[in-house]
Design an enzyme around this catalytic site. Structure first.
Site, mmCIF file in Angstrom:
data_model
loop_
_atom_site.group_PDB
_atom_site.id
_atom_site.type_symbol
_atom_site.label_atom_id
_atom_site.label_comp_id
_atom_site.label_asym_id
_atom_site.label_seq_id
_atom_site.Cartn_x
_atom_site.Cartn_y
_atom_site.Cartn_z
ATOM 1 N N GLU A 267 -16.545 21.069 12.372
ATOM 2 C CA GLU A 267 -17.187 19.774 12.325
ATOM 3 C C GLU A 267 -18.346 19.700 13.249
ATOM 4 O OE1 GLU A 267 -17.468 17.167 10.604
ATOM 5 O OE2 GLU A 267 -15.814 17.947 9.560
ATOM 6 N N ASN B 76 -16.550 13.812 23.360
ATOM 7 C CA ASN B 76 -17.210 12.569 23.115
ATOM 8 C C ASN B 76 -15.987 11.859 22.686
ATOM 9 O OD1 ASN B 76 -16.978 14.012 20.758
ATOM 10 N ND2 ASN B 76 -18.757 12.770 20.000
ATOM 11 N N CYS C 15 -21.009 12.056 16.957
ATOM 12 C CA CYS C 15 -21.717 12.837 15.765
ATOM 13 C C CYS C 15 -22.337 12.106 15.008
ATOM 14 C CB CYS C 15 -20.701 13.670 15.139
ATOM 15 S SG CYS C 15 -19.529 14.671 16.388
ATOM 16 N N GLY D 16 -17.942 20.184 17.307
ATOM 17 C CA GLY D 16 -19.074 20.414 18.580
ATOM 18 C C GLY D 16 -20.399 20.613 18.077
ATOM 19 N N SER D 17 -21.151 21.329 18.755
ATOM 20 C CA SER D 17 -22.651 21.602 18.321
ATOM 21 C C SER D 17 -22.538 22.608 17.023
ATOM 22 C CB SER D 17 -23.566 22.124 19.184
ATOM 23 O OG SER D 17 -23.126 23.666 19.607
ATOM 24 N N GLU E 174 -12.023 16.284 7.902
ATOM 25 C CA GLU E 174 -10.764 16.122 8.948
ATOM 26 C C GLU E 174 -10.182 14.580 8.561
ATOM 27 O OE1 GLU E 174 -10.316 17.777 12.671
ATOM 28 O OE2 GLU E 174 -12.377 17.070 13.214
ATOM 29 N N GLY F 172 -20.431 26.340 16.423
ATOM 30 C CA GLY F 172 -19.862 26.022 15.128
ATOM 31 C C GLY F 172 -20.273 27.560 14.341
HETATM 32 C C1 UN1 Z 1 -17.486 11.727 16.303
HETATM 33 O O1 UN1 Z 1 -18.415 11.124 16.648
HETATM 34 O O2 UN1 Z 1 -17.400 12.903 16.371
HETATM 35 O O3 UN1 Z 1 -16.918 6.836 12.837
HETATM 36 C C2 UN1 Z 1 -16.211 11.172 15.738
HETATM 37 C C3 UN1 Z 1 -16.929 7.061 14.100
HETATM 38 C C4 UN1 Z 1 -15.671 7.329 14.854
HETATM 39 C C5 UN1 Z 1 -15.422 8.970 14.944
HETATM 40 C C6 UN1 Z 1 -16.726 9.636 15.400
HETATM 41 N N1 UN1 Z 1 -14.568 6.744 14.182
HETATM 42 O O4 UN1 Z 1 -17.968 6.797 14.701
#
Ligand code: UN1
Length: 501
Positions: free
Chosen positions: A250, A152, A284, A228-229, A464, A233
Site C-alpha cells: 500500500e 501515520n 495516504c 509506506g512510500s 486491505e 515498496g
Molecule cells: C492511510 O492514510 O494510510 O480513509 C490510511 C482514511 C483512513 C485510513 C487512511 N480511514 O483516511
C-alpha cells in the site's frame, strides 16, 4: 524525560534487542524524548521469525472460531483503553486527540470485523462435471507474515494487517515504523493479554533499512505486507520478487478533490480543509490537490485560503489545536523544501508556506497549513507526494479536463468530486483511476468493511480491509474428491450428450 523503555516481544517474552542499543521516541510537538526503545539487530529478526515459524503449526490447527475469540477479546481491551491509547498516540506522532481516537476506533472496528471471519472464511462448493465427484475450495494460510507498518496510523494499519493474518492461521513478525514503537508495544500487549499463544505475534523494534531488508529476505517469511512510500515498496517488491515471495504493498497517493461549477462550494471547503490538513496532511488519502472548475475557482481559493489561515497549530492534546506537527524534523524539512520548488515552477503560496519558529511551536516539527495556487497539473507540487499540510489548487475549464487532470499522476488511491449533477457524479465514479471515490465528501474517511487500496503506483493490486483482506493473507486450495471408485478423467470421461437422462 524518558519514562518508558520499550522492548521487543519475541516468543511470548518481552526482551531487549541483542545490540544493547536504544533509539529515542520523540513527541513531535515538543521535540522531547517520551520513551526509549530497544534497537534490534538482524539477529533479533532471526529470533522473531524462528519463533513465528515454530508457533505456526499449532496456530494453523487451532480452530478459526477460537482464534476469533482471542481477537474479540483484543477488541474489547482496545475499547476499554481507547482514551489512553489515543493520548499516547498523539504524544508519539502528533495527530490531534480526536483523530487519534478515530485511529484507535478504526483498529477496534477492524479487530471486531475480522474476528467474525473466524466463523466465515467461506470457500466455494461447486458441482463437478463428473458423476460421484466433489469439488470445493478452501483458504490456506501462507505461513509467517512480515507486517511492516507506517507511523501515520500507528494502531489502525497494524490491525489491518495483523488481524486478518491471524484469523487465517498465519503467524506474524511485526516491524512498526521507528517513530511509533510505543503504540506497537501497546498492540502487542493487548494481544498478549487477550490470550494469543506465544510466538504467534512477534514484535521487532528499530529503524528500517537493514532490519527491513533482512526480514523481507528471510527464507521463513512467506508474505510481506507493507504500507509506506512507493520507493520502499518498490525496493521490497524487487527483493521479494526474486525470491517469489508474496507482497501486498500500500503506497503513495496524490489524491484530488474536484469541485465542479455546480457544487455546493461551502460543503466542498469543509471537505478540503479536513482532507488536506487532517493528520497534518500525513494520510495516504490526504487531498494534496484541489481541481476547481473555473466557474467556482476564485470562490474556492478565497474561502480555502481564509480557512487555512485560521487553523491553530499546537500540541494535539490541547483542545484548541486544529492541526498538530508533522512527524519529524526530516518530514518538516521535506515539506518546507517544496515551497521554493513550487515558486520556481510558477505557483504562488496563497496561505502558509512557513515553518513557525516562535515560542513553543519553534520547538516542535510544525509546518503552516499551506495552499498553493496558480498550479499547473505537471508541476512537481501537483505530481509528488509531499506528505504534509500542503494542497495545490489547479483550475480547469470542463468536466473532461477535470477527469484528465485527476488521472494525470502516477498514483491512484483516493479522489472526490463535489457536484449536484448526478450525471457528473456517475462519470467520476466510472472514470476515476483510483481505488476509492467519494461523492460530496472528502478524500479521507474509508471504512474498514470495504476494500482499501489504490490503482497504478499506489500499490501492487492488492487491497486491505473488507473481505479483500482475506485474499491477501491466504492462498486458495481447490479440492476434488472422487467417490466413484474408478478412474474418471476430467474433460474426457464426461457424460456424452446422447447419454443425458
Ligand atoms: C492511510 O492514510 O494510510 O480513509 C490510511 C482514511 C483512513 C485510513 C487512511 N480511514 O483516511
Amino acid at each position: 524525560m524518558a519514562t518508558t523503555h520499550l522492548r521487543n516481544y519475541i516468543d511470548g517474552r518481552w526482551v531487549e534487542g541483542s545490540s544493547g542499543q536504544s533509539f529515542d521516541d520523540l513527541d513531535p510537538a515538543t521535540g522531547e524524548v517520551i520513551a526509549t526503545a530497544t534497537r534490534s539487530s538482524t539477529a533479533d529478526v532471526d529470533k522473531a521469525v524462528e519463533a513465528a515459524r515454530r508457533a505456526y503449526d499449532a496456530w494453523r490447527l487451532y480452530p478459526a472460531p477460537k482464534r476469533g475469540e482471542i481477537l474479540y477479546r483484543a477488541g474489547e481491551i482496545m475499547l476499554a483503553r481507547k482514551d489512553d491509547l489515543a493520548r499516547e498516540m498523539t504524544s508519539e506522532m502528533g495527530k490531534v486527540l480526536a483523530e487519534a481516537r478515530g485511529d484507535v476506533q478504526e483498529g477496534i472496528d477492524m479487530t471486531y470485523y475480522i474476528a467474525g471471519e473466524g466463523r466465515r472464511q467461506f470457500g466455494d462448493v461447486v458441482p463437478a462435471e463428473l458423476p460421484n465427484k466433489w469439488a470445493m475450495s478452501m483458504r490456506h494460510p501462507h505461513g509467517v507474515v512480515a507486517a511492516i507498518t507506517p507511523w501515520n496510523f500507528p494502531l489502525a494499519i497494524p490491525t489491518w494487517k495483523i488481524m486478518p493474518a491471524l484469523i487465517l492461521g498465519n503467524t506474524v513478525v511485526f516491524k512498526p515504523a521507528s517513530y511509533t514503537p510505543m503504540l506497537a508495544v501497546r498492540l502487542a500487549e493487548i494481544l498478549e493479554e487477550a490470550g494469543l499463544p506465544k510466538g504467534v505475534l512477534n514484535l521487532v523494534l528499530g529503524p528500517g533499512g537493514d532490519l527491513g531488508d533482512h526480514l523481507v529476505q528471510h527464507p521463513a517469511i512467506d508474505l510481506i505486507s507493507f504500507t509506506g512510500s512507493s520507493d520502499t515498496g518498490a525496493h521490497i517488491s524487487e527483493i521479494a520478487g526474486r525470491l517469489l515471495k508474496r507482497v501486498s504493498a500500500e503506497l503513495g497517493g496524490k489524491n484530488a478533490i474536484v469541485v465542479l461549477d455546480d457544487a455546493d462550494v461551502d460543503l466542498s471547503i469543509d471537505g478540503i480543509v479536513w482532507s488536506a490538513f487532517g493528520t497534518s496532511g500525513q494520510r495516504c488519502t490526504a487531498a494534496s490537490r484541489v481541481i476547481a472548475h473555473r466557474g467556482v475557482a476564485n470562490d474556492v481559493i478565497d474561502k480555502l485560503v481564509g480557512r487555512a489561515k485560521k487553523l491553530r497549530m499546537g500540541h494535539g492534546l490541547e483542545p484548541t489545536t486544529d492541526i498538530g506537527p508533522v512527524v519529524s524534523r526530516q518530514a518538516q524539512e521535506k515539506v518546507a523544501s517544496y515551497m521554493p520548488i513550487a515558486e520556481k515552477e510558477g505557483a504562488t503560496i496563497a496561505a502558509g508556506g512557513r515553518i513557525p519558529t516562535e515560542g513553543a511551536l519553534g520547538k516542535g516539527f510544525f509546518h503552516e497549513p499551506t495552499v498553493l495556487v496558480d498550479v499547473k497539473p505537471n508541476m512537481r507540487v501537483a505530481q509528488e507526494e509531499i506528505f504534509g499540510p500542503v494542497t495545490a489548487v489547479i483550475e480547469v475549464s470542463s468536466v473532461d479536463e477535470a477527469i484528465r487532470v485527476l488521472n494525470s499522476t502516477k498514483y491512484g488511491l483516493s479522489c472526490s468530486v463535489y457536484t449536484r449533477n448526478v450525471n457528473n457524479a456517475f462519470r467520476f465514479m466510472r472514470d476515476a483511476e483510483t481505488g476509492l471515490v467519494y461523492v460530496n465528501a472528502g478524500t479521507i474517511g474509508a471504512e474498514i468493511q470495504l476494500p482499501f487500496g489504490g490503482m497504478k503506483s499506489t500499490g501492487n493490486g492488492h487491497r486491505e480491509a473488507g473481505r479483500a483482506a482475506l485474499d491477501v493473507y491466504s492462498e486458495w486450495k481447490s479440492i476434488y474428491v472422487d467417490y466413484s471408485g474408478k478412474l474418471q478423467r476430467a474433460q474426457m470421461d464426461t457424460v456424452e450428450k446422447d447419454k443425458a437422462p
